[in-house]
Every structure is written in C-alpha cells, then in structure tokens.
Design a protein around this motif. Sequence first.
Motif, short mmCIF file in Angstrom:
data_model
loop_
_atom_site.label_atom_id
_atom_site.label_comp_id
_atom_site.label_asym_id
_atom_site.label_seq_id
_atom_site.Cartn_x
_atom_site.Cartn_y
_atom_site.Cartn_z
N ALA A 97 0.83 -1.21 0.00
CA ALA A 97 0.00 0.00 0.00
C ALA A 97 0.87 1.26 0.00
CB ALA A 97 -0.93 0.00 1.21
N ASN A 98 2.01 1.21 0.70
CA ASN A 98 2.91 2.36 0.76
C ASN A 98 3.91 2.39 -0.40
OD1 ASN A 98 1.73 3.18 3.19
ND2 ASN A 98 3.11 1.88 4.40
N LYS A 99 3.86 1.34 -1.25
CA LYS A 99 4.75 1.24 -2.41
C LYS A 99 6.22 1.32 -2.01
CE LYS A 99 1.31 3.15 -5.58
NZ LYS A 99 1.00 4.18 -6.61
N VAL A 100 6.56 0.57 -0.97
CA VAL A 100 7.94 0.50 -0.49
C VAL A 100 8.27 -0.96 -0.21
CG1 VAL A 100 7.90 2.82 0.51
CG2 VAL A 100 7.24 0.85 1.91
N ASP A 101 9.55 -1.27 -0.15
CA ASP A 101 9.99 -2.60 0.25
C ASP A 101 9.94 -2.73 1.77
OD1 ASP A 101 10.46 -3.42 -2.34
OD2 ASP A 101 12.53 -2.68 -2.34
N PHE A 102 9.75 -3.95 2.23
CA PHE A 102 9.70 -4.18 3.68
C PHE A 102 11.05 -3.85 4.31
CE2 PHE A 102 10.95 -7.19 7.01
CZ PHE A 102 10.07 -6.79 8.02
N LYS A 103 10.99 -3.16 5.45
CA LYS A 103 12.17 -2.87 6.24
C LYS A 103 11.89 -3.25 7.69
CE LYS A 103 13.85 0.95 3.36
NZ LYS A 103 14.24 2.39 3.34
N PRO A 104 12.82 -3.92 8.35
CA PRO A 104 12.61 -4.28 9.76
C PRO A 104 12.39 -3.04 10.62
CG PRO A 104 14.50 -5.46 8.84
CD PRO A 104 14.10 -4.42 7.83
N ALA A 105 11.51 -3.18 11.58
CA ALA A 105 11.22 -2.04 12.47
C ALA A 105 12.38 -1.76 13.42
CB ALA A 105 9.94 -2.31 13.25
N ASP A 106 13.17 -2.78 13.74
CA ASP A 106 14.30 -2.62 14.66
C ASP A 106 15.48 -1.96 13.94
OD1 ASP A 106 16.25 -2.77 16.56
OD2 ASP A 106 16.19 -4.96 16.80
N PRO A 107 15.89 -0.77 14.36
CA PRO A 107 17.01 -0.09 13.68
C PRO A 107 18.34 -0.81 13.88
CG PRO A 107 16.37 1.11 15.66
CD PRO A 107 15.35 0.04 15.47
N GLY A 108 18.39 -1.75 14.81
CA GLY A 108 19.63 -2.47 15.07
C GLY A 108 19.89 -3.61 14.10
N VAL A 109 18.94 -3.88 13.19
CA VAL A 109 19.11 -4.94 12.19
C VAL A 109 19.93 -4.39 11.03
CG1 VAL A 109 17.94 -6.51 10.62
CG2 VAL A 109 16.96 -6.05 12.87
N PHE A 110 21.00 -5.09 10.69
CA PHE A 110 21.90 -4.62 9.64
C PHE A 110 21.38 -5.02 8.26
CE2 PHE A 110 24.60 -4.40 13.29
CZ PHE A 110 25.56 -3.45 13.01
N HIS A 111 21.70 -4.18 7.28
CA HIS A 111 21.44 -4.53 5.89
C HIS A 111 22.54 -5.48 5.42
CE1 HIS A 111 21.05 -4.02 1.49
NE2 HIS A 111 19.78 -3.79 1.78
N LEU A 112 22.22 -6.29 4.43
CA LEU A 112 23.15 -7.32 3.98
C LEU A 112 24.47 -6.72 3.50
CD1 LEU A 112 23.09 -10.42 3.73
CD2 LEU A 112 22.47 -10.14 1.34
N ASN A 113 24.42 -5.54 2.92
CA ASN A 113 25.65 -4.91 2.40
C ASN A 113 26.49 -4.26 3.49
OD1 ASN A 113 24.90 -5.63 -0.21
ND2 ASN A 113 23.80 -3.70 -0.54
N ALA A 114 25.96 -4.20 4.71
CA ALA A 114 26.68 -3.51 5.79
C ALA A 114 27.42 -4.47 6.71
CB ALA A 114 25.70 -2.66 6.60
N VAL A 115 27.43 -5.76 6.39
CA VAL A 115 28.11 -6.74 7.25
C VAL A 115 29.36 -7.25 6.54
CG1 VAL A 115 25.96 -7.40 8.38
CG2 VAL A 115 26.71 -8.66 6.35
N ASP A 116 30.27 -7.80 7.34
CA ASP A 116 31.51 -8.34 6.78
C ASP A 116 31.31 -9.75 6.24
OD1 ASP A 116 32.71 -5.98 7.62
OD2 ASP A 116 33.23 -6.83 9.59
N GLN A 117 30.41 -10.50 6.87
CA GLN A 117 30.15 -11.87 6.43
C GLN A 117 28.64 -12.08 6.43
OE1 GLN A 117 32.40 -14.95 8.46
NE2 GLN A 117 30.77 -16.46 8.12
N LYS A 118 28.09 -12.56 5.30
CA LYS A 118 26.65 -12.76 5.17
C LYS A 118 26.18 -13.96 5.97
CE LYS A 118 26.65 -10.84 0.49
NZ LYS A 118 26.31 -11.09 -0.95
N ALA A 119 24.91 -13.94 6.30
CA ALA A 119 24.30 -15.10 6.95
C ALA A 119 24.13 -16.21 5.92
CB ALA A 119 22.96 -14.71 7.55
N LYS A 120 24.28 -17.46 6.38
CA LYS A 120 24.18 -18.61 5.49
C LYS A 120 23.24 -19.65 6.08
CE LYS A 120 28.88 -18.10 3.64
NZ LYS A 120 30.21 -18.77 3.45
N LEU A 121 22.49 -20.30 5.19
CA LEU A 121 21.59 -21.38 5.59
C LEU A 121 22.42 -22.64 5.82
CD1 LEU A 121 18.64 -22.44 5.91
CD2 LEU A 121 18.77 -23.06 3.49
#
Length: 464
Positions: free
Chosen positions: A322-346
Amino acid sequence: MRTFIDDLRKVQVVYTRIGFFAVALLTALSLTAPAQTPTPPAPSPQTGSSSPQAAATTTPTTAQDESGSSPASEPGLEPNVALHAAIVKDPLLNQGAFSIQTVGGDIKEDQLKPLLVGKTLYLRAGYLDNNLEFDEHGRLLGHSPQGSYTLSQIQINKVKLSKHKLELEGDRYGLHFLGAAPFEDPTTATDRVKITPKKKAVRISFDREQVEIPKKKKQKGKDKHKRSDQDQAKTDASSPASPVDSAAAPPNASSSVPDTIPQQNLADGHSSSDKKVTTTASPAHASQLLLTALDKIFSIGIDERMIAAMPDFWKLYYQAAANKVDFKPADPGVFHLNAVDQKAKLISALDPPSNEFAQASGVAGMALYHTVIGSDGKVEEVVAGRPIGFGLDESAEQTIRKATFQPAMKDGKPVPVALDVVVSFRIYSKRTSQPGRPETTDPTRPGPYTVRVPAAAPSSPTAQ
C-alpha cells in the motif's frame, strides 16, 4: 340632570356601533387572508440532511407536483409525515459493504441475487469445508479446518431464500500470485484458479431469525379501549428503536457490532428454550441480523478488517504494498546485507511442502520472503515478499522459521541481519504412489493442509 343622562346614552350608543364595526372588520380579514403553513426548521449543520430521517423532517409541507396539487399521501397525514411513514415501512439496511432496500423491513430473494450472484467473496475465517452451516448470528455449526485466505475465494452462483434459511451455492477459487514488475502493485498481479472439483459445489447456509407477530386478543366490555391503550403504552415502552434509526445511521456505523452476538443481548429478539433460533416481532431486525451474519462471514475483496485479522507475515506485506515500499525491519539495530563483513548462510535443509490444492492445479514456482536472522542464527521474522499463493506461502513461513542459519558477522561479532530467502515449489510426479505425511495442524497459522511429500532430495533454496 336629565341632560347629563341623555349625553351618557349617546356616548354608549357610539361605543356600541364602534364595537360592531370592529367585529365585522376582523371577520372580513379572517375570510380573505390566505392560508399559511408553518415553515419547517432548517437542518442542523451538525446532522445535515443526508440521512433518510433528515430528508423526511426537512421536506417542505407545501411541496407540489407539476399539476399543482400536493404529493400523494395517506389520508389525514401531512406530506412529510407520509414520507416518514414510507421510510419506516421500507427501511434501507446497511452492514459493512452490504446494503439492501427492504420491503416492509423484509429482504426478498430477488433483492439478494444482485447483491451476491456472480460476486467473488472471501471467507474471512478461511474455512476449507465445502459444506458450511451457520446460525443466524454467523456462528459456525459444527467444525471445519481453516486455511489460507488464498484458498478461500467463493464465487456465488445460486441464492435461495426461504422463511427459515438463506442457502448459497458456488465455487471455490485459489489465489495465485503471478509476480509483478518493480513498478507494479504486487497485490494486483494475481490469477484466480477454480479448485472445486467438477460436478461439485460449495454450499453455505444461514439460519434466519424467525419473525413472530403477536396475535391480538379480542376484548369485550366497556374497558376494551382502555385496555388497548394500556397495552399500547407497554409496547411503546419496551419496543426498540424504529427502523428509521437504523436507516438513518451511516453505512458503516453497524460495523462495530461484535462478531458474536449473545442471544440475551439482542435488542429486539429473544432466545427460546424449545427453538434453535431467536425470534423477533420486527422483520427489519431479522433482516439486519442476516446482513450482520453475511458481513461476519464474507468480505467483498480484501478489506481493512480482513488484513487486520491476518498474521504479520501477510499484514506487513499488504502495508508495504500500500505504501509502495519494500519491507524494512522495524528494529534499527538490524543490519542490511551490504553492511556486514560476512553474510548469513543457511546451514539446514529447507524444503517446504506443497499441498493438495496446488498439486491438483499445477501451481509451482519460486517465491521470495523477507527474513530477519538474529545474532544467534535463529529466524526472528518472516514476511511475504513475492508470494506464490495457494496456501504455499504459509508452508514456506513455517519451514523458514524452523531453519537454522549461520549468523552474519560485523567487526568479528555476530549481528542480526535482514536476509531475503527464495524458495522453490515443484509439482510431484506420481503423487498417489508416494508415501505421505499425516495431516497436521498448527493453530497459530492459517493451516491445516494435507501434506504429501515424496521421498526425494530437497530443493536448494538460495539466500540473497
């Protein structure tokens, strides 16, 4: 002395003649003056004249048609009073998105058909059974499994209304998301797929509140009129608001009625120990109760009430769309994938099961989900990104939440990170010959589904 008396008599005669002349003059004026009708008061700025009741009270009593005569009205009634009586007789009833003009307060079958036939409605509670029975308050009689709203579209084909029941017949459809371009609304890129088997139909029925008009007892003796007046006074004191009050309310004013209406709290009906349904003396009340039950069970499209009742997995998806935006976590402490040194892995298997509806309709493909992976490697949040529909997204959410990830690293420390996960769904071959899992139910999700998973190697999801 005699002269004084004669003068007094002359004065008396003059005053007498003046009195007669004044009386004659007033009489002539009263006969020649035009009849005037008091002008009704102007509508209040607070109430306006949008409601039927306001329209009745603000209609001028001197209104005339083209022939110059007053509008047709009941004998002995002013035109505005006649209009008021007509509104009471045929009230317009509203409940949520359902609105219908009654006849004598009663709903007719011919009026319900344009309201329902050919329309696609959503079952708010996601009932999966194809035979559903509800009481007059919209409460389910019996039991039915509940599933995703993407499996709950009902197209009404037939309507049958009797004194005791409303019976609907139609087909069930599944909602399939086709995937949208970045500039498109993802909620509109959908397809409807009929999932009702051939020669079968979805049948839904509602009990109706019974209208029972009290019979008047014949009275004898001189106190006949006196007793009638006393009975009328008691009836006026105990009767509910006029149907005009319901008609004058805003269309959505009745949406605050609770979903479950206790029988003892009915304004106009009462429960009977030897009957399954409530009774009332007002056809308008019975009709309003039927509309309330329809609005409780069905939604015309995905409305705000329906979204509010969804889990966050879907609620946040519709809010972002409805807001025409991508989902963003409400917690500001959650890092974006490009801001970490090592990505999370399954580091665990991720193979969400399909369901019988998707398999029978050939629904397969990839779907994307937004997740938040905590610093401990556990999934904290899952939100639909590019869903697939047909109840598969709920299966994907449950599977993702059970998965384990290697946490993202920042400056040598594990940190929470936002991660997009892509899941593939496929069509199984020779499903009937494959061993299956028993039907499972998760009360916290819009399940259950009949899960049949073959003994095959799990697909390889990718994390972005």
